[in-house]
Write an enzyme that holds these catalytic residues in place. Structure first.
Site: not given
Ligand code: NDP
Length: 315
Positions: A231, A260, A278
């Site tokens: 994001r 965006e 995006h």
């Molecule tokens: P997941 O929930 O599986 O993974 C998210 C990861 O982020 C986890 O490993 C989590 O680990 C980590 N995370 C969360 N907060 C923090 C923090 N403060 N510091 C460091 N790491 C953090 O989600 P997905 O892999 O399915 O998707 C990830 C994101 O990708 C979505 O939320 C979406 O916003 C984005 N996305 C973008 C797309 C695009 O079109 N560009 C398409 C699809 C997704 P932990 O909880 O241990 O911190």
């Protein structure tokens, strides 16, 4: 009688067709006066079909007193007022996993492009500049160090792609992932200092706002590349523009932005950045799979009261 659902923003044409066949769909984005429309129709609405982009903001939720379910087309739910839906006990369907491959592919497309200058050299050929001399040398990808911020569902697929490029992989999350097999960096600045390529795929929202700031970019350094497919909010965009202009990082590949579809115009003239609108999940196959899941979440709720693939709702 068909259930009444609000459509918040445009969805894929296939999904819109399917929804229209099953439900009485009220498209909010097509109303001349959305506020007046909600005052008139809000109490009839039982379900909402939305997207990761449009989400469901507090004011909209307040206008829907009888809302029972939300089904969102996308995996990111940072645009949904989670506190409010949790307080009201409204289940929220979303579309994880089906998009992992395409988002990981796009992360790699951006990484390859910014390092090897694919888009920039395409522009070079089209401008006729090849007739005047060779394109400058670029940066090798294979065998380099990849830092993943957010080793979640998509992050793990990006790591698998990177293995094919013989890359060394480390990651940063809030907590280490048990049994991942990759080295954990407890700080983001530490990861940025270690890696050649820093890929951002952590969840959006308040918890990750400006996680990548000027300090992290400094740690990444003049030889380091940033790729953001998460994001726009996760990166301090002003600091990033400055770092790209002053070449205090080598380059960036960006699929997402703060506001965006507005992209900072300062980026348009820079050749060390690749800009995508995006589109990380935007293939026919993946968008169809996301549409099917959005639909089945909604259908299941009205049939059984349960949303099969719902965002976590901690007690
Ligand atoms: P997941 O929930 O599986 O993974 C998210 C990861 O982020 C986890 O490993 C989590 O680990 C980590 N995370 C969360 N907060 C923090 C923090 N403060 N510091 C460091 N790491 C953090 O989600 P997905 O892999 O399915 O998707 C990830 C994101 O990708 C979505 O939320 C979406 O916003 C984005 N996305 C973008 C797309 C695009 O079109 N560009 C398409 C699809 C997704 P932990 O909880 O241990 O911190």
């Amino acid at each position: 009688m068909k259930h009444v659902i609000l459509q918040n923003g445009p969805l894929s044409p296939w999904l819109e067709e399917q929804l229209a066949a099953r439900y009485e769909v009220l498209p909010l984005h097509k109303q001349a006066d959305p506020q007046a429309f909600l005052r008139e129709q809000g109490a009839r609405i039982e379900g909402m079909a939305t997207s990761g982009k449009a989400g469901a903001k507090a004011a909209l939720l307040d206008a829907l007193p009888n809302l029972r379910v939300i089904s969102s087309f996308g995996v990111g739910y940072d645009a949904i007022d989670i506190d409010k839906v949790r307080a009201r006990g409204i289940p929220v369907g979303y579309t994880p996993d089906v998009l992992n491959d395409c988002v990981a592919d796009t992360a790699f497309a951006l990484l390859m492009d910014v390092a090897r200058g694919t888009s920039a050299s395409d522009r070079f050929v089209r401008r006729g500049d090849w007739l005047k001399g060779n394109f400058p040398l670029t940066t090798r990808v294979s065998g380099k160090r990849l830092g993943i911020v957010g080793l979640g569902r998509i992050g793990r697929v990006i790591a698998r792609r990177a293995a094919g490029f013989d890359m060394e992989i480390r990651y940063h999350n809030r907590r280490p992932v048990e049994g991942s097999g990759y080295a954990y960096e407890p700080t983001l600045a530490g990861l940025a200092a270690w890696c050649d390529f820093l890929v951002i795929i952590a969840a959006g929202g308040a918890g990750t706002r400006h996680l990548v700031d000027a300090q992290v970019l400094r740690a990444l350094g003049p030889q380091g590349f940033l790729v953001n497919v998460a994001r726009g909010s996760v990166v301090d965009e002003r600091a990033l523009v400055k770092a790209l202009q002053e070449r205090t990082i080598a380059g960036a590949g960006l699929d997402v932005f703060d506001d965006e579809p507005n992209v900072p115009p300062a980026l348009f003239t820079l050749d060390n950045v690749v800009l995508l609108p995006h589109v990380a999940s935007a293939t026919n196959e993946t968008r169809r799979a996301m549409g099917e899941l959005t639909l089945s979440n909604l259908d299941a709720f009205f049939a059984t009261g349960q949303v099969p693939v719902a965002i976590p709702h901690p007690a």
